[in-house]
Scaffold this motif. Structure first.
Motif, PDB file in Angstrom:
ATOM      1  N   TYR A   1       0.881  -1.172   0.000  1.00  0.00           N
ATOM      2  CA  TYR A   1       0.000   0.000   0.000  1.00  0.00           C
ATOM      3  C   TYR A   1       0.922   1.228   0.000  1.00  0.00           C
ATOM      4  O   TYR A   1       1.854   1.301   0.817  1.00  0.00           O
ATOM      5  CB  TYR A   1      -0.897   0.040   1.242  1.00  0.00           C
ATOM      6  CG  TYR A   1      -2.040  -0.943   1.254  1.00  0.00           C
ATOM      7  CD1 TYR A   1      -3.345  -0.549   0.952  1.00  0.00           C
ATOM      8  CD2 TYR A   1      -1.832  -2.277   1.610  1.00  0.00           C
ATOM      9  CE1 TYR A   1      -4.403  -1.446   0.992  1.00  0.00           C
ATOM     10  CE2 TYR A   1      -2.883  -3.189   1.654  1.00  0.00           C
ATOM     11  CZ  TYR A   1      -4.171  -2.762   1.344  1.00  0.00           C
ATOM     12  OH  TYR A   1      -5.214  -3.654   1.388  1.00  0.00           O
TER      13      TYR A   1
ATOM     14  N   GLU B   1     -11.421  -7.220  -5.509  1.00  0.00           N
ATOM     15  CA  GLU B   1     -10.765  -6.033  -6.058  1.00  0.00           C
ATOM     16  C   GLU B   1     -10.983  -4.788  -5.207  1.00  0.00           C
ATOM     17  O   GLU B   1     -10.282  -3.785  -5.386  1.00  0.00           O
ATOM     18  CB  GLU B   1     -11.260  -5.783  -7.475  1.00  0.00           C
ATOM     19  CG  GLU B   1     -10.906  -6.912  -8.432  1.00  0.00           C
ATOM     20  CD  GLU B   1     -11.405  -6.674  -9.834  1.00  0.00           C
ATOM     21  OE1 GLU B   1     -10.554  -6.533 -10.741  1.00  0.00           O
ATOM     22  OE2 GLU B   1     -12.637  -6.608 -10.011  1.00  0.00           O
ATOM     23  N   ARG B   2     -11.946  -4.851  -4.292  1.00  0.00           N
ATOM     24  CA  ARG B   2     -12.207  -3.699  -3.428  1.00  0.00           C
ATOM     25  C   ARG B   2     -12.884  -4.183  -2.155  1.00  0.00           C
ATOM     26  O   ARG B   2     -13.392  -5.295  -2.095  1.00  0.00           O
ATOM     27  CB  ARG B   2     -13.069  -2.660  -4.138  1.00  0.00           C
ATOM     28  CG  ARG B   2     -14.455  -3.158  -4.553  1.00  0.00           C
ATOM     29  CD  ARG B   2     -15.178  -2.136  -5.382  1.00  0.00           C
ATOM     30  NE  ARG B   2     -14.401  -1.756  -6.554  1.00  0.00           N
ATOM     31  CZ  ARG B   2     -14.385  -2.472  -7.687  1.00  0.00           C
ATOM     32  NH1 ARG B   2     -15.106  -3.572  -7.789  1.00  0.00           N
ATOM     33  NH2 ARG B   2     -13.652  -2.082  -8.702  1.00  0.00           N
ATOM     34  N   GLY B   3     -12.883  -3.339  -1.165  1.00  0.00           N
ATOM     35  CA  GLY B   3     -13.497  -3.662   0.123  1.00  0.00           C
ATOM     36  C   GLY B   3     -12.736  -2.991   1.235  1.00  0.00           C
ATOM     37  O   GLY B   3     -11.494  -2.992   1.261  1.00  0.00           O
TER      38      GLY B   3
ATOM     39  N   SER C   1      -8.478   1.601   5.326  1.00  0.00           N
ATOM     40  CA  SER C   1      -8.169   1.780   3.914  1.00  0.00           C
ATOM     41  C   SER C   1      -9.131   0.925   3.095  1.00  0.00           C
ATOM     42  O   SER C   1     -10.209   0.557   3.568  1.00  0.00           O
ATOM     43  CB  SER C   1      -6.705   1.392   3.635  1.00  0.00           C
ATOM     44  OG  SER C   1      -6.325   1.743   2.323  1.00  0.00           O
ATOM     45  N   ASP C   2      -8.732   0.612   1.867  1.00  0.00           N
ATOM     46  CA  ASP C   2      -9.537  -0.216   0.974  1.00  0.00           C
ATOM     47  C   ASP C   2      -8.609  -1.103   0.163  1.00  0.00           C
ATOM     48  O   ASP C   2      -7.504  -0.680  -0.217  1.00  0.00           O
ATOM     49  CB  ASP C   2     -10.382   0.657   0.035  1.00  0.00           C
ATOM     50  CG  ASP C   2     -11.491  -0.132  -0.649  1.00  0.00           C
ATOM     51  OD1 ASP C   2     -11.180  -0.936  -1.562  1.00  0.00           O
ATOM     52  OD2 ASP C   2     -12.667   0.063  -0.280  1.00  0.00           O
ATOM     53  N   VAL C   3      -9.045  -2.320  -0.090  1.00  0.00           N
ATOM     54  CA  VAL C   3      -8.235  -3.270  -0.854  1.00  0.00           C
ATOM     55  C   VAL C   3      -7.942  -2.744  -2.261  1.00  0.00           C
ATOM     56  O   VAL C   3      -6.943  -3.139  -2.873  1.00  0.00           O
ATOM     57  CB  VAL C   3      -8.944  -4.639  -0.894  1.00  0.00           C
ATOM     58  CG1 VAL C   3      -8.216  -5.621  -1.798  1.00  0.00           C
ATOM     59  CG2 VAL C   3      -9.062  -5.205   0.522  1.00  0.00           C
ATOM     60  N   ASP C   4      -8.755  -1.828  -2.755  1.00  0.00           N
ATOM     61  CA  ASP C   4      -8.484  -1.292  -4.089  1.00  0.00           C
ATOM     62  C   ASP C   4      -7.237  -0.410  -4.119  1.00  0.00           C
ATOM     63  O   ASP C   4      -6.800   0.020  -5.196  1.00  0.00           O
ATOM     64  CB  ASP C   4      -9.695  -0.533  -4.656  1.00  0.00           C
ATOM     65  CG  ASP C   4     -10.048   0.741  -3.899  1.00  0.00           C
ATOM     66  OD1 ASP C   4      -9.306   1.137  -2.977  1.00  0.00           O
ATOM     67  OD2 ASP C   4     -11.087   1.349  -4.227  1.00  0.00           O
ATOM     68  N   LYS C   5      -6.639  -0.156  -2.959  1.00  0.00           N
ATOM     69  CA  LYS C   5      -5.408   0.631  -2.898  1.00  0.00           C
ATOM     70  C   LYS C   5      -4.149  -0.240  -2.902  1.00  0.00           C
ATOM     71  O   LYS C   5      -3.021   0.287  -2.752  1.00  0.00           O
ATOM     72  CB  LYS C   5      -5.421   1.538  -1.670  1.00  0.00           C
ATOM     73  CG  LYS C   5      -6.450   2.663  -1.762  1.00  0.00           C
ATOM     74  CD  LYS C   5      -6.402   3.576  -0.554  1.00  0.00           C
ATOM     75  CE  LYS C   5      -7.282   4.808  -0.735  1.00  0.00           C
ATOM     76  NZ  LYS C   5      -8.708   4.473  -0.961  1.00  0.00           N
TER      77      LYS C   5
ATOM     78  N   ASN D   1      -2.286  -5.769  -7.352  1.00  0.00           N
ATOM     79  CA  ASN D   1      -3.543  -6.410  -6.992  1.00  0.00           C
ATOM     80  C   ASN D   1      -3.374  -7.927  -6.945  1.00  0.00           C
ATOM     81  O   ASN D   1      -2.293  -8.472  -7.225  1.00  0.00           O
ATOM     82  CB  ASN D   1      -4.664  -5.976  -7.938  1.00  0.00           C
ATOM     83  CG  ASN D   1      -4.422  -6.390  -9.380  1.00  0.00           C
ATOM     84  OD1 ASN D   1      -3.883  -7.460  -9.661  1.00  0.00           O
ATOM     85  ND2 ASN D   1      -4.820  -5.545 -10.324  1.00  0.00           N
TER      86      ASN D   1
END
Length: 234
Positions: A36, A155-157, A171-175, A179
């Motif tokens: 990240y 991809e996000r969450g 934060s968010d997994v999309d960051k 990936n």
């Protein structure tokens, strides 16, 4: 012909699986470092994805502890840090996986904590030495139950962690810098990934130290939650 050992071998390390009686046997533990941007910056090592590729470290499966446990504050450190992570569980073997095929190798996901003797890690890092004393710490790889999501690439969450009820990471997994598809494709250039391999995908910014008596709680949207209590030093 049965094999005779000098002493009883350790039991297979495993994790519970949501909705199933059978447990997931763990093969290997891979951890992605600095995945990240904001965390890379807070560690003093910004990442330029155009010039770098992911890097990894490993821990022994014997370091795995299930969510909800109490673990002793480890010896040799005065700076024991939490790192909240999304964990990918491999379900199908793969080698040199194409990113577009990564989903076919995923069994499911878990929430994870990569507990770290930060002072020892930083000393080793700055001297160009291996991180083992800082990272491969007994009872330091915490994991929730495995949530079966075969073929699903998250991809996000939202991902978050609190200590004694105070939010420390959010934060968010999309960051993720790299990936999940990119991680599986890259890691499989070096290893034949196997069922039961767990990949801790990296931690957001906000890492920090805990003390005996502290209660750590975290969650990843769509996956679940995790909890750990830090006990007294031995």
């Amino acid at each position: 012909m049965s094999t005779t050992y000098l002493w009883t071998p350790p039991a297979t390390v495993s994790l519970p699986v949501r909705g199933q009686a059978a447990r997931l046997p763990i093969n290997r533990l891979f951890f992605v470092g600095r995945n990240y941007h904001a965390h890379a910056v807070e560690m003093g090592r910004p990442v330029d994805k155009s010039q770098e590729r992911p890097f990894y470290f490993t821990k022994s499966p014997s370091t795995v502890v299930e969510s909800g446990a109490t673990v002793a504050y480890p010896p040799g450190t005065e700076s024991y840090h939490y790192e909240m992570e999304l964990v990918v569980a491999i379900g199908t073997a793969g080698f040199r996986i194409a990113p577009e095929q990564a989903h076919t190798h995923i069994y499911g996901y878990a929430c994870g904590l990569d507990m770290t003797r930060r002072d020892l890690q930083l000393v080793a890092r700055d001297k160009g030495r291996p991180w083992d004393l800082g990272k491969d710490v007994e009872q330091s790889s915490i994991a929730s139950e495995i949530v079966p999501l075969p073929g699903v690439v998250i991809e996000r969450g939202a991902i978050a962690l609190s200590v004694n009820g105070q939010v420390r990471q959010q934060s968010d997994v999309d960051k993720l810098i790299w990936n999940i598809r990119e991680l599986l494709a890259d890691l499989s250039q070096f290893y034949h990934l196997q069922p039961g391999d767990l990949i801790y995908t990296g931690t957001p910014e906000g890492v920090g130290a805990v003390l005996p008596g502290d209660r750590i709680e975290g969650h990843v949207d769509g996956v679940g939650s995790i909890a750990l209590t830090v006990g007294p030093a031995e």
